[in-house]
Design a protein around this motif. Structure first.
Motif, PDB file in Angstrom:
ATOM      1  N   ARG A  32       0.831  -1.204   0.000  1.00 12.86           N
ATOM      2  CA  ARG A  32       0.000   0.000   0.000  1.00 12.86           C
ATOM      3  C   ARG A  32       0.863   1.250   0.000  1.00 12.86           C
ATOM      4  N   SER A  33       1.929   1.245   0.807  1.00 14.31           N
ATOM      5  CA  SER A  33       2.845   2.381   0.854  1.00 14.31           C
ATOM      6  C   SER A  33       3.560   2.570  -0.478  1.00 14.31           C
ATOM      7  N   ALA A  34       3.971   1.458  -1.090  1.00 14.38           N
ATOM      8  CA  ALA A  34       4.645   1.540  -2.391  1.00 14.38           C
ATOM      9  C   ALA A  34       3.707   2.093  -3.454  1.00 14.38           C
ATOM     10  N   TYR A  35       2.443   1.703  -3.395  1.00 11.80           N
ATOM     11  CA  TYR A  35       1.447   2.207  -4.345  1.00 11.80           C
ATOM     12  C   TYR A  35       1.290   3.720  -4.230  1.00 11.80           C
ATOM     13  N   LEU A  36       1.473   4.234  -3.002  1.00 12.66           N
ATOM     14  CA  LEU A  36       1.362   5.679  -2.775  1.00 12.66           C
ATOM     15  C   LEU A  36       2.646   6.421  -3.122  1.00 12.66           C
ATOM     16  N   GLY A  37       3.670   5.676  -3.569  1.00 16.94           N
ATOM     17  CA  GLY A  37       4.886   6.317  -4.063  1.00 16.94           C
ATOM     18  C   GLY A  37       6.048   6.372  -3.101  1.00 16.94           C
ATOM     19  N   HIS A  38       5.981   5.652  -1.983  1.00 17.83           N
ATOM     20  CA  HIS A  38       7.084   5.674  -1.014  1.00 17.83           C
ATOM     21  C   HIS A  38       8.231   4.809  -1.526  1.00 17.83           C
ATOM     22  N   VAL A  39       9.388   5.407  -1.751  1.00 17.22           N
ATOM     23  CA  VAL A  39      10.504   4.707  -2.391  1.00 17.22           C
ATOM     24  C   VAL A  39      11.027   3.574  -1.516  1.00 17.22           C
ATOM     25  N   ASP A  40      11.150   3.801  -0.208  1.00 13.66           N
ATOM     26  CA  ASP A  40      11.651   2.750   0.680  1.00 13.66           C
ATOM     27  C   ASP A  40      10.730   1.531   0.661  1.00 13.66           C
ATOM     28  N   ALA A  41       9.429   1.776   0.630  1.00  9.26           N
ATOM     29  CA  ALA A  41       8.478   0.667   0.576  1.00  9.26           C
ATOM     30  C   ALA A  41       8.567  -0.061  -0.761  1.00  9.26           C
ATOM     31  N   LEU A  42       8.767   0.689  -1.825  1.00 10.92           N
ATOM     32  CA  LEU A  42       8.908   0.081  -3.147  1.00 10.92           C
ATOM     33  C   LEU A  42      10.128  -0.832  -3.183  1.00 10.92           C
ATOM     34  N   ARG A  43      11.230  -0.383  -2.599  1.00 12.19           N
ATOM     35  CA  ARG A  43      12.446  -1.186  -2.563  1.00 12.19           C
ATOM     36  C   ARG A  43      12.258  -2.424  -1.684  1.00 12.19           C
ATOM     37  N   GLU A  44      11.618  -2.233  -0.537  1.00 13.77           N
ATOM     38  CA  GLU A  44      11.386  -3.361   0.371  1.00 13.77           C
ATOM     39  C   GLU A  44      10.494  -4.412  -0.274  1.00 13.77           C
ATOM     40  N   LEU A  45       9.456  -3.956  -0.965  1.00 13.84           N
ATOM     41  CA  LEU A  45       8.552  -4.892  -1.633  1.00 13.84           C
ATOM     42  C   LEU A  45       9.272  -5.654  -2.735  1.00 13.84           C
ATOM     43  N   GLY A  46      10.156  -4.977  -3.452  1.00 11.51           N
ATOM     44  CA  GLY A  46      10.940  -5.648  -4.486  1.00 11.51           C
ATOM     45  C   GLY A  46      11.794  -6.770  -3.922  1.00 11.51           C
ATOM     46  N   HIS A  47      12.451  -6.526  -2.780  1.00  7.45           N
ATOM     47  CA  HIS A  47      13.274  -7.563  -2.163  1.00  7.45           C
ATOM     48  C   HIS A  47      12.417  -8.701  -1.623  1.00  7.45           C
ATOM     49  N   CYS A  48      11.234  -8.375  -1.088  1.00  3.24           N
ATOM     50  CA  CYS A  48      10.333  -9.425  -0.610  1.00  3.24           C
ATOM     51  C   CYS A  48       9.924 -10.349  -1.753  1.00  3.24           C
ATOM     52  N   LEU A  49       9.627  -9.760  -2.896  1.00  4.67           N
ATOM     53  CA  LEU A  49       9.244 -10.569  -4.063  1.00  4.67           C
ATOM     54  C   LEU A  49      10.424 -11.390  -4.574  1.00  4.67           C
ATOM     55  N   GLN A  50      11.597 -10.816  -4.579  1.00  2.51           N
ATOM     56  CA  GLN A  50      12.774 -11.551  -5.029  1.00  2.51           C
ATOM     57  C   GLN A  50      13.084 -12.736  -4.119  1.00  2.51           C
ATOM     58  N   ASP A  51      12.928 -12.531  -2.811  1.00  6.75           N
ATOM     59  CA  ASP A  51      13.293 -13.569  -1.847  1.00  6.75           C
ATOM     60  C   ASP A  51      12.134 -14.483  -1.473  1.00  6.75           C
ATOM     61  N   GLY A  52      10.913 -14.113  -1.892  1.00  8.44           N
ATOM     62  CA  GLY A  52       9.754 -14.894  -1.476  1.00  8.44           C
ATOM     63  C   GLY A  52       9.474 -14.747   0.000  1.00  8.44           C
ATOM     64  N   TYR A  53       9.673 -13.558   0.525  1.00 13.43           N
ATOM     65  CA  TYR A  53       9.535 -13.295   1.955  1.00 13.43           C
ATOM     66  C   TYR A  53       8.147 -12.739   2.237  1.00 13.43           C
ATOM     67  N   GLY A  54       7.275 -13.574   2.750  1.00 13.97           N
ATOM     68  CA  GLY A  54       5.913 -13.158   3.077  1.00 13.97           C
ATOM     69  C   GLY A  54       4.994 -13.062   1.870  1.00 13.97           C
ATOM     70  N   VAL A  55       5.475 -13.463   0.713  1.00 12.52           N
ATOM     71  CA  VAL A  55       4.710 -13.358  -0.529  1.00 12.52           C
ATOM     72  C   VAL A  55       5.277 -14.395  -1.498  1.00 12.52           C
ATOM     73  N   PRO A  56       4.461 -14.953  -2.395  1.00  8.34           N
ATOM     74  CA  PRO A  56       5.008 -15.897  -3.384  1.00  8.34           C
ATOM     75  C   PRO A  56       6.145 -15.278  -4.176  1.00  8.34           C
ATOM     76  N   ARG A  57       7.198 -16.050  -4.392  1.00  4.51           N
ATOM     77  CA  ARG A  57       8.395 -15.521  -5.037  1.00  4.51           C
ATOM     78  C   ARG A  57       8.129 -15.186  -6.504  1.00  4.51           C
ATOM     79  N   ASP A  58       8.548 -13.982  -6.889  1.00  5.34           N
ATOM     80  CA  ASP A  58       8.428 -13.513  -8.271  1.00  5.34           C
ATOM     81  C   ASP A  58       9.655 -12.653  -8.559  1.00  5.34           C
ATOM     82  N   VAL A  59      10.704 -13.293  -9.030  1.00  2.92           N
ATOM     83  CA  VAL A  59      11.988 -12.617  -9.217  1.00  2.92           C
ATOM     84  C   VAL A  59      11.884 -11.490 -10.243  1.00  2.92           C
ATOM     85  N   ALA A  60      11.187 -11.739 -11.337  1.00  7.10           N
ATOM     86  CA  ALA A  60      11.086 -10.727 -12.394  1.00  7.10           C
ATOM     87  C   ALA A  60      10.366  -9.473 -11.894  1.00  7.10           C
ATOM     88  N   GLU A  61       9.258  -9.659 -11.214  1.00  3.10           N
ATOM     89  CA  GLU A  61       8.509  -8.509 -10.678  1.00  3.10           C
ATOM     90  C   GLU A  61       9.312  -7.794  -9.600  1.00  3.10           C
TER      91      GLU A  61
END
Length: 321
Positions: free
Chosen positions: A161-190
């Motif tokens: 939600r924070s990333a959707y609102l444009g928060h850069v730190d949240a966008l970066r954190e969400l990217g790493h979560c997706l890459q690592d599959g941390y708390g969310v299904p892993r999606d390396v490309a996304e």
């Protein structure tokens, strides 16, 4: 007898206060503009000492509700009961930036976790991006509670939600979560797409700052609340309990609320991070030059020896950054 050409003597003590001639609504409108655009708390608070009328109107809820982040940017060195009261007045006026700032200060600095989280939640409900991201970090770490209080799915939802609102730190954190599959299904490309997007936004802000300040070196923004927390603990005003550590990213300022709460660098084991985003920023800024990587088998052995409470960061993450 008075000479005809002699001008009448002006009274030396004659004072004209034009402010008293202005209606209250006009003065409040001016003060609202000042509170939202002031570059520091002193720019706004100096108005309070001009006269009693301005003191009264400057503390009107309509004025305090518009106070901007820089107006609320109290430093740790100048923290006092009056500064605390000022932030509470802004909170009571419905200022969401004040809810976030005071929430962070209470949660991490004053160690009032319930009140701090409640204030940040008030801001998050009104789509305050930094508050949403801070709550996601709390959920990821289970801050203020036990390890069992971690809620990775809630952390990802708040971060998204924070990333959707444009928060850069949240966008970066969400990217790493997706890459690592941390708390969310892993999606390396996304995940990589989001990281590229975060880096692009950060670069745009950096270039703009260079143009405005004519700087030649790298620009790294430290937000007022993070600067407050860093100054609070660096000043020695509060000593962390034995075994607690600070986030090693210089622009963060978050402390652990329990032992082994933060992730430890799996390569050198000397630094700790409250989030994957802080790890990535510190790796690019300083730690990349300071980290002394060991052989892979040594790193794996070190990870195996860590306490169960420690979420070690994968070695491969360093190469990816």
């Amino acid at each position: 007898m008075t000479h005809l050409n002699k001008k009448p003597r002006l009274e030396k003590n004659l004072k004209v206060n034009h402010i008293d001639d202005l209606p209250d609504d006009l003065v409040i409108s001016i003060l609202r503009k000042l509170s939202s655009s002031a570059s520091s708390p002193s720019d706004f608070l100096n108005v309070l000492i001009i006269c009693k009328r301005l003191n009264r109107l400057a503390l009107h809820p309509l004025v305090l509700s518009r106070a901007g982040p820089q107006t609320l940017a109290v430093t740790a060195e100048k923290w006092s009961d009056s500064a605390h009261r000022f932030l509470k007045l802004c909170v009571n006026a419905g200022n969401i930036d004040a809810c976030y700032a005071l929430g962070m200060i209470r949660f991490y600095c004053l160690q009032n976790h319930v009140s701090g989280a409640s204030l940040m939640a008030r801001a998050a409900i009104k789509s305050h991006a930094p508050a949403l991201y801070s709550l996601s970090v709390i959920q990821f770490n289970g801050s203020g509670g036990n390890k069992s209080d971690k809620n990775l799915r809630a952390g990802v939802a708040l971060c998204a939600r924070s990333a959707y609102l444009g928060h850069v730190d949240a966008l970066r954190e969400l990217g790493h979560c997706l890459q690592d599959g941390y708390g969310v299904p892993r999606d390396v490309a996304e995940g990589r797409r989001l990281l590229i997007q975060a880096n692009a936004r950060e670069l745009a802000v950096s270039l703009k700052s260079r143009e405005e300040k004519t700087l030649t070196g790298p620009v790294q923004e430290i937000r007022p609340v993070n600067r407050f927390m860093k100054g609070w603990f660096d000043s020695g005003r509060v000593v962390l309990a034995e075994g607690l550590r600070m986030c090693s990213h210089g622009g963060c300022g978050r402390p652990e609320t329990r032992s082994h709460e933060f992730r430890r660098c799996s390569v050198c084991g000397k630094v700790n991070y409250c989030s994957r985003g802080c790890q990535a920023l510190d790796w690019r800024g300083e730690h990349k030059m300071e980290c002394a990587p060991l052989d892979l088998w040594v790193a794996e052995a070190a990870i195996g020896d860590l306490d169960d409470d420690v979420d070690a960061v994968e070695v491969e993450n360093h190469a990816a950054r």
